[in-house]
Design a protein around this motif. Structure first.
Motif, PDB file in Angstrom:
ATOM      1  N   LEU A   1     -19.181 -45.053  32.441  1.00  0.00           N
ATOM      2  CA  LEU A   1     -18.137 -44.299  31.756  1.00  0.00           C
ATOM      3  C   LEU A   1     -18.741 -43.452  30.651  1.00  0.00           C
ATOM      4  O   LEU A   1     -19.758 -43.824  30.065  1.00  0.00           O
ATOM      5  CB  LEU A   1     -17.128 -45.252  31.106  1.00  0.00           C
ATOM      6  CG  LEU A   1     -16.364 -46.215  31.993  1.00  0.00           C
ATOM      7  CD1 LEU A   1     -15.632 -47.235  31.140  1.00  0.00           C
ATOM      8  CD2 LEU A   1     -15.395 -45.457  32.853  1.00  0.00           C
ATOM      9  N   PRO A   2     -18.089 -42.346  30.324  1.00  0.00           N
ATOM     10  CA  PRO A   2     -18.508 -41.614  29.126  1.00  0.00           C
ATOM     11  C   PRO A   2     -18.317 -42.493  27.893  1.00  0.00           C
ATOM     12  O   PRO A   2     -17.414 -43.354  27.863  1.00  0.00           O
ATOM     13  CB  PRO A   2     -17.560 -40.416  29.091  1.00  0.00           C
ATOM     14  CG  PRO A   2     -17.040 -40.270  30.475  1.00  0.00           C
ATOM     15  CD  PRO A   2     -17.026 -41.658  31.056  1.00  0.00           C
TER      16      PRO A   2
ATOM     17  N   LYS B   1     -17.065 -41.951  25.002  1.00  0.00           N
ATOM     18  CA  LYS B   1     -15.744 -41.859  24.374  1.00  0.00           C
ATOM     19  C   LYS B   1     -14.727 -42.732  25.119  1.00  0.00           C
ATOM     20  O   LYS B   1     -13.912 -43.413  24.496  1.00  0.00           O
ATOM     21  CB  LYS B   1     -15.279 -40.413  24.341  1.00  0.00           C
ATOM     22  CG  LYS B   1     -14.017 -40.218  23.568  1.00  0.00           C
ATOM     23  CD  LYS B   1     -13.780 -38.773  23.236  1.00  0.00           C
ATOM     24  CE  LYS B   1     -12.542 -38.693  22.397  1.00  0.00           C
ATOM     25  NZ  LYS B   1     -12.643 -37.760  21.328  1.00  0.00           N
ATOM     26  N   ASP B   2     -14.769 -42.738  26.449  1.00  0.00           N
ATOM     27  CA  ASP B   2     -13.866 -43.583  27.224  1.00  0.00           C
ATOM     28  C   ASP B   2     -14.144 -45.063  26.959  1.00  0.00           C
ATOM     29  O   ASP B   2     -13.225 -45.863  26.836  1.00  0.00           O
ATOM     30  CB  ASP B   2     -13.999 -43.299  28.725  1.00  0.00           C
ATOM     31  CG  ASP B   2     -13.460 -41.934  29.103  1.00  0.00           C
ATOM     32  OD1 ASP B   2     -12.707 -41.340  28.304  1.00  0.00           O
ATOM     33  OD2 ASP B   2     -13.799 -41.460  30.199  1.00  0.00           O
ATOM     34  N   TYR B   3     -15.422 -45.417  26.872  1.00  0.00           N
ATOM     35  CA  TYR B   3     -15.793 -46.797  26.583  1.00  0.00           C
ATOM     36  C   TYR B   3     -15.266 -47.230  25.213  1.00  0.00           C
ATOM     37  O   TYR B   3     -14.718 -48.324  25.059  1.00  0.00           O
ATOM     38  CB  TYR B   3     -17.308 -46.970  26.656  1.00  0.00           C
ATOM     39  CG  TYR B   3     -17.754 -48.372  26.375  1.00  0.00           C
ATOM     40  CD1 TYR B   3     -17.693 -49.351  27.360  1.00  0.00           C
ATOM     41  CD2 TYR B   3     -18.234 -48.732  25.118  1.00  0.00           C
ATOM     42  CE1 TYR B   3     -18.094 -50.653  27.104  1.00  0.00           C
ATOM     43  CE2 TYR B   3     -18.636 -50.027  24.854  1.00  0.00           C
ATOM     44  CZ  TYR B   3     -18.570 -50.981  25.849  1.00  0.00           C
ATOM     45  OH  TYR B   3     -18.965 -52.262  25.588  1.00  0.00           O
ATOM     46  N   GLN B   4     -15.403 -46.359  24.240  1.00  0.00           N
ATOM     47  CA  GLN B   4     -14.915 -46.675  22.897  1.00  0.00           C
ATOM     48  C   GLN B   4     -13.396 -46.846  22.886  1.00  0.00           C
ATOM     49  O   GLN B   4     -12.866 -47.736  22.217  1.00  0.00           O
ATOM     50  CB  GLN B   4     -15.344 -45.591  21.908  1.00  0.00           C
ATOM     51  CG  GLN B   4     -16.830 -45.599  21.661  1.00  0.00           C
ATOM     52  CD  GLN B   4     -17.319 -44.372  20.910  1.00  0.00           C
ATOM     53  OE1 GLN B   4     -16.665 -43.333  20.902  1.00  0.00           O
ATOM     54  NE2 GLN B   4     -18.487 -44.502  20.294  1.00  0.00           N
ATOM     55  N   ASN B   5     -12.691 -46.017  23.671  1.00  0.00           N
ATOM     56  CA  ASN B   5     -11.237 -46.172  23.773  1.00  0.00           C
ATOM     57  C   ASN B   5     -10.874 -47.491  24.453  1.00  0.00           C
ATOM     58  O   ASN B   5      -9.922 -48.161  24.051  1.00  0.00           O
ATOM     59  CB  ASN B   5     -10.621 -44.996  24.531  1.00  0.00           C
ATOM     60  CG  ASN B   5     -10.613 -43.725  23.704  1.00  0.00           C
ATOM     61  OD1 ASN B   5     -10.558 -43.779  22.480  1.00  0.00           O
ATOM     62  ND2 ASN B   5     -10.677 -42.596  24.366  1.00  0.00           N
ATOM     63  N   LEU B   6     -11.630 -47.870  25.477  1.00  0.00           N
ATOM     64  CA  LEU B   6     -11.392 -49.158  26.135  1.00  0.00           C
ATOM     65  C   LEU B   6     -11.640 -50.319  25.169  1.00  0.00           C
ATOM     66  O   LEU B   6     -10.926 -51.320  25.205  1.00  0.00           O
ATOM     67  CB  LEU B   6     -12.272 -49.315  27.375  1.00  0.00           C
ATOM     68  CG  LEU B   6     -11.814 -48.576  28.620  1.00  0.00           C
ATOM     69  CD1 LEU B   6     -12.859 -48.712  29.716  1.00  0.00           C
ATOM     70  CD2 LEU B   6     -10.473 -49.086  29.092  1.00  0.00           C
TER      71      LEU B   6
ATOM     72  N   VAL C   1     -10.721 -53.309  33.295  1.00  0.00           N
ATOM     73  CA  VAL C   1     -11.189 -52.608  34.493  1.00  0.00           C
ATOM     74  C   VAL C   1     -10.675 -53.303  35.744  1.00  0.00           C
ATOM     75  O   VAL C   1     -10.174 -52.652  36.670  1.00  0.00           O
ATOM     76  CB  VAL C   1     -12.731 -52.507  34.501  1.00  0.00           C
ATOM     77  CG1 VAL C   1     -13.253 -51.977  35.827  1.00  0.00           C
ATOM     78  CG2 VAL C   1     -13.207 -51.631  33.350  1.00  0.00           C
TER      79      VAL C   1
END
Length: 66
Positions: free
Chosen positions: A20-21, A23-28, A43
């Motif tokens: 994942l990018p 930013k997406d990981y941080q949002n998750l 996930v």
């Protein structure tokens, strides 16, 4: 109450890697913290919703598909 990853049913297991990018990981991470769970659970839940959840009956009545 037992917490953590649920027991696996059956003998067959598959391991996948998800890239994942950042930013997406941080949002998750934020979502997982709010839900008091881990990213792996989020996930797995998304995979179940995408591939194993039944279609909405209202969508079928209206003639639309996912």
């Amino acid at each position: 109450m037992k917490r953590g990853r649920p027991n696996i049913l059956g003998d067959d297991r598959v391991v996948i890697r998800v890239v994942l990018p950042l930013k997406d990981y941080q949002n998750l991470e934020k979502i997982a913290d709010l839900e008091r769970t881990d990213i792996g659970t989020l996930v797995r839940r998304a995979i179940v919703r995408q591939y194993f959840a039944l279609d909405d009956s209202k969508a079928e009545k209206n003639g639309s598909k996912r």
